[in-house]
Scaffold this motif. Structure first.
Motif, PDB file in Angstrom:
ATOM      1  N   LEU A 147       5.840   3.718  21.833  1.00 19.10           N
ATOM      2  CA  LEU A 147       4.457   3.358  22.186  1.00 19.10           C
ATOM      3  C   LEU A 147       3.473   4.264  21.464  1.00 19.10           C
ATOM      4  N   TRP A 148       3.773   5.568  21.397  1.00 15.70           N
ATOM      5  CA  TRP A 148       2.901   6.508  20.688  1.00 15.70           C
ATOM      6  C   TRP A 148       3.009   6.325  19.177  1.00 15.70           C
ATOM      7  N   ILE A 149       4.179   5.919  18.700  1.00 15.98           N
ATOM      8  CA  ILE A 149       4.323   5.623  17.269  1.00 15.98           C
ATOM      9  C   ILE A 149       3.417   4.462  16.890  1.00 15.98           C
ATOM     10  N   ALA A 150       3.353   3.434  17.769  1.00 21.37           N
ATOM     11  CA  ALA A 150       2.470   2.295  17.519  1.00 21.37           C
ATOM     12  C   ALA A 150       1.010   2.744  17.473  1.00 21.37           C
ATOM     13  N   CYS A 151       0.631   3.633  18.397  1.00 23.86           N
ATOM     14  CA  CYS A 151      -0.742   4.164  18.390  1.00 23.86           C
ATOM     15  C   CYS A 151      -1.026   4.902  17.082  1.00 23.86           C
ATOM     16  N   TRP A 152      -0.045   5.688  16.620  1.00 27.54           N
ATOM     17  CA  TRP A 152      -0.204   6.416  15.355  1.00 27.54           C
ATOM     18  C   TRP A 152      -0.405   5.454  14.183  1.00 27.54           C
ATOM     19  N   CYS A 153       0.404   4.410  14.130  1.00 26.05           N
ATOM     20  CA  CYS A 153       0.321   3.470  13.003  1.00 26.05           C
ATOM     21  C   CYS A 153      -1.017   2.728  12.995  1.00 26.05           C
ATOM     22  N   ILE A 154      -1.468   2.301  14.168  1.00 26.00           N
ATOM     23  CA  ILE A 154      -2.746   1.575  14.246  1.00 26.00           C
ATOM     24  C   ILE A 154      -3.904   2.519  13.951  1.00 26.00           C
ATOM     25  N   PHE A 155      -3.861   3.734  14.518  1.00 25.53           N
ATOM     26  CA  PHE A 155      -4.909   4.725  14.252  1.00 25.53           C
ATOM     27  C   PHE A 155      -4.988   5.053  12.761  1.00 25.53           C
ATOM     28  N   SER A 156      -3.831   5.168  12.115  1.00 26.63           N
ATOM     29  CA  SER A 156      -3.801   5.472  10.682  1.00 26.63           C
ATOM     30  C   SER A 156      -4.441   4.359   9.862  1.00 26.63           C
ATOM     31  N   GLN A 157      -4.259   3.123  10.307  1.00 26.88           N
ATOM     32  CA  GLN A 157      -4.905   2.012   9.610  1.00 26.88           C
ATOM     33  C   GLN A 157      -6.426   2.082   9.734  1.00 26.88           C
ATOM     34  N   VAL A 158      -6.890   2.494  10.921  1.00 21.99           N
ATOM     35  CA  VAL A 158      -8.338   2.647  11.135  1.00 21.99           C
ATOM     36  C   VAL A 158      -8.895   3.737  10.226  1.00 21.99           C
ATOM     37  N   VAL A 159      -8.182   4.885  10.161  1.00 21.40           N
ATOM     38  CA  VAL A 159      -8.614   5.993   9.304  1.00 21.40           C
ATOM     39  C   VAL A 159      -8.597   5.574   7.841  1.00 21.40           C
ATOM     40  N   LYS A 160      -7.542   4.857   7.459  1.00 21.96           N
ATOM     41  CA  LYS A 160      -7.423   4.413   6.068  1.00 21.96           C
ATOM     42  C   LYS A 160      -8.565   3.480   5.683  1.00 21.96           C
ATOM     43  N   LEU A 161      -8.940   2.587   6.598  1.00 25.64           N
ATOM     44  CA  LEU A 161     -10.048   1.675   6.338  1.00 25.64           C
ATOM     45  C   LEU A 161     -11.363   2.434   6.187  1.00 25.64           C
ATOM     46  N   GLY A 162     -11.523   3.498   7.006  1.00 30.83           N
ATOM     47  CA  GLY A 162     -12.735   4.314   6.901  1.00 30.83           C
ATOM     48  C   GLY A 162     -12.811   5.083   5.586  1.00 30.83           C
ATOM     49  N   LEU A 163     -11.627   5.531   5.097  1.00 23.00           N
ATOM     50  CA  LEU A 163     -11.608   6.284   3.831  1.00 23.00           C
ATOM     51  C   LEU A 163     -11.731   5.373   2.631  1.00 23.00           C
ATOM     52  N   MET A 164     -11.273   4.103   2.770  1.00 23.41           N
ATOM     53  CA  MET A 164     -11.308   3.176   1.644  1.00 23.41           C
ATOM     54  C   MET A 164     -12.017   1.897   2.087  1.00 23.41           C
ATOM     55  N   PRO A 165     -13.345   1.952   2.321  1.00 25.17           N
ATOM     56  CA  PRO A 165     -14.076   0.752   2.779  1.00 25.17           C
ATOM     57  C   PRO A 165     -14.004  -0.368   1.759  1.00 25.17           C
ATOM     58  N   MET A 166     -13.967  -1.609   2.293  1.00 24.56           N
ATOM     59  CA  MET A 166     -13.892  -2.774   1.409  1.00 24.56           C
ATOM     60  C   MET A 166     -15.269  -3.035   0.796  1.00 24.56           C
ATOM     61  N   SER A 220       0.842  -1.197   0.000  1.00 21.23           N
ATOM     62  CA  SER A 220       0.000   0.000   0.000  1.00 21.23           C
ATOM     63  C   SER A 220       0.877   1.246   0.000  1.00 21.23           C
ATOM     64  N   PRO A 221       0.820   2.048  -1.085  1.00 23.40           N
ATOM     65  CA  PRO A 221       1.606   3.294  -1.103  1.00 23.40           C
ATOM     66  C   PRO A 221       1.279   4.220   0.065  1.00 23.40           C
ATOM     67  N   SER A 222       0.016   4.196   0.534  1.00 12.12           N
ATOM     68  CA  SER A 222      -0.343   5.080   1.650  1.00 12.12           C
ATOM     69  C   SER A 222       0.412   4.713   2.925  1.00 12.12           C
ATOM     70  N   ASP A 223       0.778   3.438   3.068  1.00  9.52           N
ATOM     71  CA  ASP A 223       1.549   3.033   4.242  1.00  9.52           C
ATOM     72  C   ASP A 223       2.943   3.659   4.245  1.00  9.52           C
ATOM     73  N   ILE A 224       3.451   3.995   3.066  1.00 13.24           N
ATOM     74  CA  ILE A 224       4.748   4.676   3.000  1.00 13.24           C
ATOM     75  C   ILE A 224       4.643   6.046   3.652  1.00 13.24           C
ATOM     76  N   ILE A 225       3.558   6.753   3.366  1.00 15.26           N
ATOM     77  CA  ILE A 225       3.344   8.078   3.973  1.00 15.26           C
ATOM     78  C   ILE A 225       3.201   7.947   5.486  1.00 15.26           C
ATOM     79  N   ILE A 226       2.409   6.951   5.921  1.00 14.56           N
ATOM     80  CA  ILE A 226       2.230   6.723   7.359  1.00 14.56           C
ATOM     81  C   ILE A 226       3.578   6.442   8.020  1.00 14.56           C
TER      82      ILE A 226
END
Length: 397
Positions: A378-397, A356-362
């Protein structure tokens, strides 16, 4: 209760506190150790602490755990050393073994978000380690060239023996190419290792390394134990360098998947305590009759060579630290370590681009937060997981 038992119990609870609170990786662990053991409890002087840290940095193995082990030895002998190891490692090991046991249950959509987020954490942390180690360990062109050549060799010949060959050649090249580091004046360490303990530790280290270097045993479990000891014995430069050794030993043969490996590596960054605790996670994933027992064996064999080496070398340190050839060889090995880590980084990075190219930006944002602003992993992990949640919301399956 005997005095030594009381001392070892005090060591245990002191290091259990450190094992529960020491976030941030090996260098951060040294800061926690200094604050608790030197500033607060006055176990040693600053000069003695610095000398012991130099020894642990000089040797392969997990530097912060080796330092904790030898500080435990200083307080209560071998029982104190074992108490320090168990207490400092236990919290992170239990957390990672728990993750390994429940990994199959993370196949839900939410679980997959967590898994992908932890994979990004692994990529970010390794990239930061390469950059920071490169600046420190490759300050001149001879060492940069050694790092680049090591990386190229391991991209072409990706095997455990290739890594060993690269380390040995780099040590020889370092004697010729690298400038010697400034001499350090030896100081009294305040720790007396009996000659018998030193000799037995040295013989045990070499004997077990020879067994680990033999052709893999037919039993998958025995071959895995060989790999854990081999990895622990050859990790120069800190815990991050264990990545290529463990990946080659367990991912390449198909004992665990690369996704499982990266999830564990990412999770290991977010828990307190030593990164080597990932051995317990991998041990629990390898099929066996008793996953918990095998995870415990994996942990012991990963840490054992570093502890044997520090017991063997400590009495010799005053002479070793002032030897020019030793300094040059270690400088060459450290440069090769940067190349080894870079070669290991290229695989997950290629997969990340393909996934996923968007993961490069994340990942780039996470890298900036970690490297530039020194945000906790620990906060970096929160950022990465939160970004995945946002990405899923923007690009629903």
């Amino acid at each position: 209760m005997p005095a030594q038992t009381k001392s070892s119990l005090r060591v245990f609870f002191t290091f259990l506190k450190l094992g529960l609170t020491s976030f941030g990786g090996p260098i951060a662990h040294i800061g926690y150790f200094h604050k608790e053991l030197i500033e607060k409890q006055k176990w040693l002087s600053d000069a003695q602490f610095a000398q012991l840290f130099s020894i642990c940095q000089f040797l392969p193995g997990p530097a912060s755990s080796q330092l904790g082990f030898i500080l435990g030895y200083q307080r209560a002998g071998l029982r104190g050393a074992l108490a320090a190891f168990i207490a400092f490692t236990l919290p992170s090991a239990l957390a990672l073994i728990f993750l390994a046991q429940y990994l199959p249950y993370l196949s839900t959509a939410a679980g997959q978000l967590v898994i992908q987020g932890l994979k990004l954490v692994a990529v970010i942390v390794v990239a930061d380690a390469i950059l920071s180690m490169g600046k420190k360990l490759c300050p001149d062109w001879p060492r940069r060239i050694l790092a680049i050549l090591a990386c190229l060799v391991l991209v072409i010949f990706s095997s455990a023996l290739s890594q060993l060959a690269v380390i040995l050649v780099a040590a020889l090249a370092g004697m010729w190419l690298c400038r010697p580091e400034a001499k350090q004046a030896p100081s009294e360490l305040g720790i007396a290792i009996p000659a018998t303990v030193s000799y037995v530790s040295a013989i045990s280290f070499v004997s077990l390394l020879i067994i680990a270097l033999l052709p893999p045993m037919q039993s998958t479990l025995l071959a895995s134990l060989q790999s854990f000891y081999y990895a622990g014995a050859l990790v120069f430069g800190g815990g991050h360098v264990v990545l290529p050794l463990l990946e080659q030993a367990f991912v390449a043969p198909g004992l665990i998947s690369q996704q499982e490996f990266l999830v564990g590596y990412g999770a290991a960054q977010t828990v307190p305590g030593p990164l080597f605790s990932i051995a317990g996670y991998i041990g629990a994933l390898i099929p066996s009759d008793s996953p918990l027992l095998f995870a415990a064996l994996a942990l012991c064999l990963m840490f054992l060579p570093g502890f044997l080496l520090v017991l063997a070398v400590l009495p010799l340190w005053p002479r070793l630290q002032t030897a020019k050839r030793t300094q040059r060889a270690i400088a060459g090995v450290n440069a090769a370590v940067v190349g080894i880590l870079l070669a290991a980084f290229l695989g997950p990075m290629t997969q990340l681009i393909a996934h996923s190219p968007s993961d490069i930006i994340i990942s780039l944002i996470g890298f900036g937060l970690l490297n530039r602003f020194k945000i906790s992993v620990l906060w970096i992990a929160c950022w990465c997981i939160f970004s995945q949640v946002v990405k899923l919301g923007l690009m629903p399956m």
